[in-house]
Write a protein that holds these residues in place. Sequence first.
Motif, PDB file in Angstrom:
ATOM      1  N   ARG A   1       1.906  47.634 -25.800  1.00 17.05           N
ATOM      2  CA  ARG A   1       1.900  48.807 -25.055  1.00 17.05           C
ATOM      3  C   ARG A   1       3.110  49.052 -24.059  1.00 17.05           C
ATOM      4  NH1 ARG A   1      -4.175  47.882 -22.709  1.00 17.05           N
ATOM      5  NH2 ARG A   1      -3.230  45.908 -23.143  1.00 17.05           N
TER       6      ARG A   1
ATOM      7  N   LYS B   1      -0.357  42.807 -22.083  1.00 15.41           N
ATOM      8  CA  LYS B   1       0.247  43.197 -21.179  1.00 15.41           C
ATOM      9  C   LYS B   1       1.571  42.419 -20.601  1.00 15.41           C
ATOM     10  CE  LYS B   1      -2.923  46.410 -18.715  1.00 15.41           C
ATOM     11  NZ  LYS B   1      -3.880  46.443 -17.694  1.00 15.41           N
TER      12      LYS B   1
ATOM     13  N   GLU C   1      -5.209  36.046 -26.329  1.00 13.26           N
ATOM     14  CA  GLU C   1      -4.886  37.376 -25.686  1.00 13.26           C
ATOM     15  C   GLU C   1      -5.921  37.657 -24.635  1.00 13.26           C
ATOM     16  OE1 GLU C   1      -5.171  41.666 -27.814  1.00 13.26           O
ATOM     17  OE2 GLU C   1      -6.936  40.579 -27.773  1.00 13.26           O
TER      18      GLU C   1
HETATM   19  O1  LIG Z   1      -3.070  47.414 -29.579  1.00 11.48           O
HETATM   20  C1  LIG Z   1      -4.173  47.773 -29.787  1.00 11.48           C
HETATM   21  O2  LIG Z   1      -4.689  49.041 -29.270  1.00 11.48           O
HETATM   22  C2  LIG Z   1      -5.145  47.071 -30.534  1.00 11.48           C
HETATM   23  C3  LIG Z   1      -6.547  47.492 -30.657  1.00 11.48           C
HETATM   24  C4  LIG Z   1      -7.348  46.753 -31.366  1.00 11.48           C
HETATM   25  C5  LIG Z   1      -6.910  45.396 -32.133  1.00 11.48           C
HETATM   26  C6  LIG Z   1      -5.760  45.160 -31.943  1.00 11.48           C
HETATM   27  C7  LIG Z   1      -4.687  45.844 -31.151  1.00 11.48           C
HETATM   28  N1  LIG Z   1      -3.590  45.370 -30.927  1.00 11.48           N
HETATM   29  C8  LIG Z   1      -2.992  44.234 -31.487  1.00 11.48           C
HETATM   30  C9  LIG Z   1      -2.165  43.364 -30.773  1.00 11.48           C
HETATM   31  O3  LIG Z   1      -1.917  42.207 -31.298  1.00 11.48           O
HETATM   32  C10 LIG Z   1      -1.853  43.628 -29.426  1.00 11.48           C
HETATM   33  O4  LIG Z   1      -0.528  43.965 -29.408  1.00 11.48           O
HETATM   34  C11 LIG Z   1      -1.451  42.520 -28.633  1.00 11.48           C
HETATM   35  O5  LIG Z   1      -2.915  42.062 -28.370  1.00 11.48           O
HETATM   36  C12 LIG Z   1      -0.708  42.815 -27.007  1.00 11.48           C
HETATM   37  O6  LIG Z   1      -1.210  43.834 -26.641  1.00 11.48           O
HETATM   38  P1  LIG Z   1      -0.554  44.708 -25.491  1.00 11.48           P
HETATM   39  O7  LIG Z   1      -1.143  43.968 -24.341  1.00 11.48           O
HETATM   40  O8  LIG Z   1      -0.327  46.117 -25.655  1.00 11.48           O
HETATM   41  O9  LIG Z   1       1.016  44.314 -25.305  1.00 11.48           O
END
Ligand SMILES: O=C(O)c1ccccc1NCC(=O)[C@H](O)[C@H](O)COP(=O)(O)O
Length: 203
Positions: free
Chosen positions: A175, A154, A128
Amino acid sequence: MPNEEIVKICGIANLEDASAAIDLGYDIMGVILDTKVIRHGTVKLIEDIKNIGGTTAAVYTSFESVKENPSSADYIQLHFSHSQKQIRDIKDEFGKKIISVITYAGKENLDASIKEKISAGSDLVLIESREGIFKYLPNIVSLSENSRVGVAGKIDLSNVSEIRRRGFRFIDASRSLEIRPGKKDYSVMKEFIKSVRCIHATV
Ligand SMILES: O=C(O)c1ccccc1NCC(=O)[C@H](O)[C@H](O)COP(=O)(O)O
């Protein structure tokens, strides 16, 4: 026939979104069990998702919270820096599948870290980068040969096809699939999973 790839949608914070994700064919619903995170859910939500047939991952942000707040999730996602001993300890205590998250900032020795996590008992490893994994694709593309290694950070409609084409078979997004924090956008979810499923890896 089961899907060749695993598509995990994370930050599921209500049952309606989980139900839509199941209907659209998402493989794993991630529920964050940290109330400081805006898009968090609860142990009860995980139970409810399981009751409507979904596969779930409970996302923990500390080792202590895994112990303090156990759930019925299929996977325990260790979303914090963790040791081999902690993986073994959690696996022994809860007997669940483990997703290890490794934060990547462009320099870490991922081969060694992945080997370490898998040999300790992790079933899946998620690489990640919160600022966006796509920019690191050239550095990490060789990892795509391992179907247990996935990517997160992202990932959206503009880059998911390329990530899939480069061979990654485990993809996590959160997100980019939201209307607002904690609420998913079903039309974007639909386009996203269509993009993942219709691309066949070329590596
Ligand atoms: O999504 C969050 O805000 C978050 C905060 C703290 C720990 C984990 C979190 N998300 C977990 C995930 O597995 C995320 O969805 C993943 O890293 C991908 O995130 P994104 O960049 O939003 O697609």
